[in-house]
Design an enzyme around this catalytic site. Structure first.
Site, short mmCIF file in Angstrom:
data_model
loop_
_atom_site.label_atom_id
_atom_site.label_comp_id
_atom_site.label_asym_id
_atom_site.label_seq_id
_atom_site.Cartn_x
_atom_site.Cartn_y
_atom_site.Cartn_z
N HIS A 29 3.49 3.45 -8.73
CA HIS A 29 3.45 2.01 -8.99
C HIS A 29 4.74 1.56 -9.66
O HIS A 29 5.23 0.46 -9.38
CB HIS A 29 2.24 1.67 -9.86
CG HIS A 29 0.94 2.01 -9.20
ND1 HIS A 29 0.46 1.34 -8.10
CD2 HIS A 29 0.01 2.98 -9.48
CE1 HIS A 29 -0.70 1.87 -7.72
NE2 HIS A 29 -0.98 2.86 -8.55
N SER A 68 -6.51 -5.48 -6.99
CA SER A 68 -7.70 -6.09 -6.41
C SER A 68 -8.91 -5.91 -7.33
O SER A 68 -8.90 -5.06 -8.24
CB SER A 68 -8.00 -5.49 -5.04
OG SER A 68 -8.57 -4.20 -5.17
N LEU A 103 11.90 -20.12 -3.84
CA LEU A 103 10.84 -19.22 -3.39
C LEU A 103 9.69 -19.24 -4.38
O LEU A 103 9.90 -19.09 -5.59
CB LEU A 103 11.41 -17.81 -3.26
CG LEU A 103 10.41 -16.68 -3.01
CD1 LEU A 103 9.79 -16.79 -1.63
CD2 LEU A 103 11.11 -15.32 -3.18
N THR A 136 -7.16 -5.40 6.50
CA THR A 136 -6.70 -6.47 5.61
C THR A 136 -7.29 -6.39 4.21
O THR A 136 -6.84 -7.10 3.30
CB THR A 136 -7.00 -7.85 6.22
OG1 THR A 136 -8.41 -7.96 6.46
CG2 THR A 136 -6.26 -8.03 7.54
N ASN A 191 1.54 3.35 -2.91
CA ASN A 191 2.22 3.77 -4.14
C ASN A 191 1.74 5.12 -4.64
O ASN A 191 2.54 6.00 -4.96
CB ASN A 191 2.00 2.71 -5.24
CG ASN A 191 2.69 1.41 -4.94
OD1 ASN A 191 3.88 1.36 -4.68
ND2 ASN A 191 1.94 0.32 -4.98
N ASP A 220 0.82 -1.21 0.00
CA ASP A 220 0.00 0.00 0.00
C ASP A 220 0.86 1.26 0.00
O ASP A 220 1.96 1.28 0.56
CB ASP A 220 -0.91 -0.01 1.23
CG ASP A 220 -2.04 0.99 1.12
OD1 ASP A 220 -2.37 1.43 0.00
OD2 ASP A 220 -2.59 1.36 2.17
#
Length: 268
Positions: A52, A80, A144, A208, A37, A35
């Site tokens: 961004h 999102s 990873l 969240t 940007n 969060d």
């Protein structure tokens, strides 16, 4: 078959090395809400989309730090389902940046497996094709796993899972009266995604935001004030170090007052 030889990630410019975390104290899965940007860009007198772009550099460094410390799963909230409400110029810039980063793939020589999670609906088809291609091309990597959530919403994921269960019950392959948590987990769009141990949000917000509600049901929450473009791998290391000091009870009783839980010493 012999696994390809991967290089180590470049060190941080400061020369700082990751803390040594005992294996039994390491989180297996860290999820991040990146969060701040747009606010970072506005603070610097720049268009929001430039924030961004700066945030993409932070992603690279955090991925390098995750590899260095030995994290197995890192999930990033990139776009999102609610982000479609933003100005079309900003959403186009975010999708363009995702397209560029996926095509360029700055982790080609690293042991990083790339996946994506979200709905293909509404996304440009060429971006979906790129995300799918990158997932296929890295599927055999064992280091990873980085999952990028694109056009993702937690409630949407739960609704899709409920629909999958309903179809299975209607076909007679599942008794609706016997549906349990394991059945639900097995019908998630990404059933093999492990539960989130640590959910970290930057940008000085403490919520969240519809991110992985099923997987993060027992996650430790960690909120930090810096905007995402100001973050680097050392912030990830601090978040993981803080995690090691938490008591993971999962509903069980903690130690008695005269038996305090012990946490590893810094750097131990």
């Amino acid at each position: 078959l012999r696994r390809p030889a991967f290089r180590s990630p470049p060190p941080h410019p400061s020369g700082e090395r990751p803390p040594r975390i005992p294996a039994e104290r390491m989180p297996a899965h860290v999820a991040v809400i990146m969060d701040g940007n747009g606010r970072w860009a506005q603070r610097h007198g720049l268009p929001r989309h430039e924030g961004h772009r700066a945030g993409a550099a932070a992603v690279r460094d955090v991925v390098h730090g995750a590899l260095e410390i030995g994290l197995r799963h890192l999930t990033l909230y990139a776009f999102s389902t609610e982000n479609w409400k933003r100005d079309p110029e900003e959403t186009s810039a975010i999708l363009d940046l995702l397209r560029q980063e996926t095509r360029a793939y700055p982790f080609e020589d690293l042991d990083v497996r790339m996946r994506w999670h979200g709905r293909a609906d509404n996304l440009p088809q060429d971006l979906v094709d790129l995300l799918d291609m990158r997932e296929r091309s890295t599927r055999d990597r064992a280091g990873l796993t980085v999952t990028t959530c694109v056009n993702y919403g937690g409630r949407d994921e739960i609704a899709r899972t409920a629909a999958a269960l309903a179809r299975r019950a209607r076909s007679g392959r599942l008794d609706p009266d016997l549906i349990g948590e394991q059945d639900f987990a097995e019908h998630l769009p990404r059933p093999d995604m492990p539960d989130v141990d640590l959910l970290w949000r930057t940008g000085n917000e403490q919520r969240t935001s519809n991110f992985l509600p099923w997987q993060a049901a027992y996650a430790e929450l960690h909120f930090t004030p810096d905007h995402w473009p100001d973050v680097d791998r050392r912030d990830l290391w601090r978040a993981i170090t803080e995690y090691t000091r938490r008591q993971r009870r999962h509903g069980a009783a903690g130690p008695a007052p005269h038996e305090p839980a012990t946490a590893p010493r810094e750097g131990a």
